[in-house]
Design a protein around this motif. Structure first.
Motif, PDB file in Angstrom:
ATOM      1  N   ALA A  43       0.513  -0.279   3.194  1.00 13.50           N
ATOM      2  CA  ALA A  43       1.506  -0.233   4.263  1.00 13.50           C
ATOM      3  C   ALA A  43       2.136   1.152   4.294  1.00 13.50           C
ATOM      4  N   PRO A  44       1.566   2.070   5.059  1.00 13.42           N
ATOM      5  CA  PRO A  44       2.073   3.434   5.039  1.00 13.42           C
ATOM      6  C   PRO A  44       3.470   3.566   5.640  1.00 13.42           C
ATOM      7  N   PRO A  45       4.463   3.815   4.797  1.00 12.45           N
ATOM      8  CA  PRO A  45       5.789   4.052   5.362  1.00 12.45           C
ATOM      9  C   PRO A  45       5.768   5.341   6.176  1.00 12.45           C
ATOM     10  N   LEU A  46       6.382   5.312   7.302  1.00 11.61           N
ATOM     11  CA  LEU A  46       6.518   6.463   8.202  1.00 11.61           C
ATOM     12  C   LEU A  46       5.238   6.811   8.956  1.00 11.61           C
ATOM     13  N   GLY A  47       4.168   6.083   8.765  1.00  9.27           N
ATOM     14  CA  GLY A  47       2.933   6.306   9.519  1.00  9.27           C
ATOM     15  C   GLY A  47       2.059   7.387   8.924  1.00  9.27           C
ATOM     16  N   LEU A  48       0.765   7.264   9.161  1.00  5.84           N
ATOM     17  CA  LEU A  48      -0.203   8.213   8.600  1.00  5.84           C
ATOM     18  C   LEU A  48      -0.050   9.641   9.123  1.00  5.84           C
ATOM     19  N   PRO A  49       0.266   9.867  10.404  1.00  7.76           N
ATOM     20  CA  PRO A  49       0.427  11.259  10.860  1.00  7.76           C
ATOM     21  C   PRO A  49       1.507  12.018  10.079  1.00  7.76           C
ATOM     22  N   TYR A  50       2.585  11.345   9.734  1.00  5.75           N
ATOM     23  CA  TYR A  50       3.653  11.975   8.953  1.00  5.75           C
ATOM     24  C   TYR A  50       3.106  12.464   7.610  1.00  5.75           C
ATOM     25  N   TRP A  51       2.357  11.608   6.921  1.00  8.43           N
ATOM     26  CA  TRP A  51       1.856  11.969   5.598  1.00  8.43           C
ATOM     27  C   TRP A  51       0.801  13.054   5.677  1.00  8.43           C
ATOM     28  N   ARG A  52      -0.008  13.048   6.725  1.00  6.93           N
ATOM     29  CA  ARG A  52      -0.980  14.144   6.908  1.00  6.93           C
ATOM     30  C   ARG A  52      -0.237  15.473   7.047  1.00  6.93           C
TER      31      ARG A  52
END
Length: 80
Positions: free
Chosen positions: A23-32
């Protein structure tokens, strides 16, 4: 110049990556963006740091592919 902020950020990203599988907190684009921000705009990184960032990107790309496949599967099931 201190390497502490860079090391701290890199260590944090290495710790959070496993949680992005479920469950990626803040969404995958943020982490990229967070991972890419560690890549130098100028100069070079120490080899160890460059390898760690490379590993993070490899794992992250696998997470993105899995999320894409999962989303497509969900869309197919929902469409039925």
């Amino acid at each position: 110049m201190s390497n502490y902020p860079f090391e701290s950020e890199l260590a944090h990203l290495e710790q959070i990556i496993p949680f992005l599988m479920t469950a990626p907190p803040l969404g995958l684009p943020y982490w990229r963006r967070r991972i890419l921000a560690l890549s130098p705009r100028e100069g070079r990184l120490p080899p160890d740091s460059a390898q760690r960032i490379g590993r993070l990107m490899d794992v992250f790309e696998k997470i993105e592919r899995k999320a894409s496949v999962d989303a497509a599967a969900t869309a197919t099931v929902t469409a039925r």
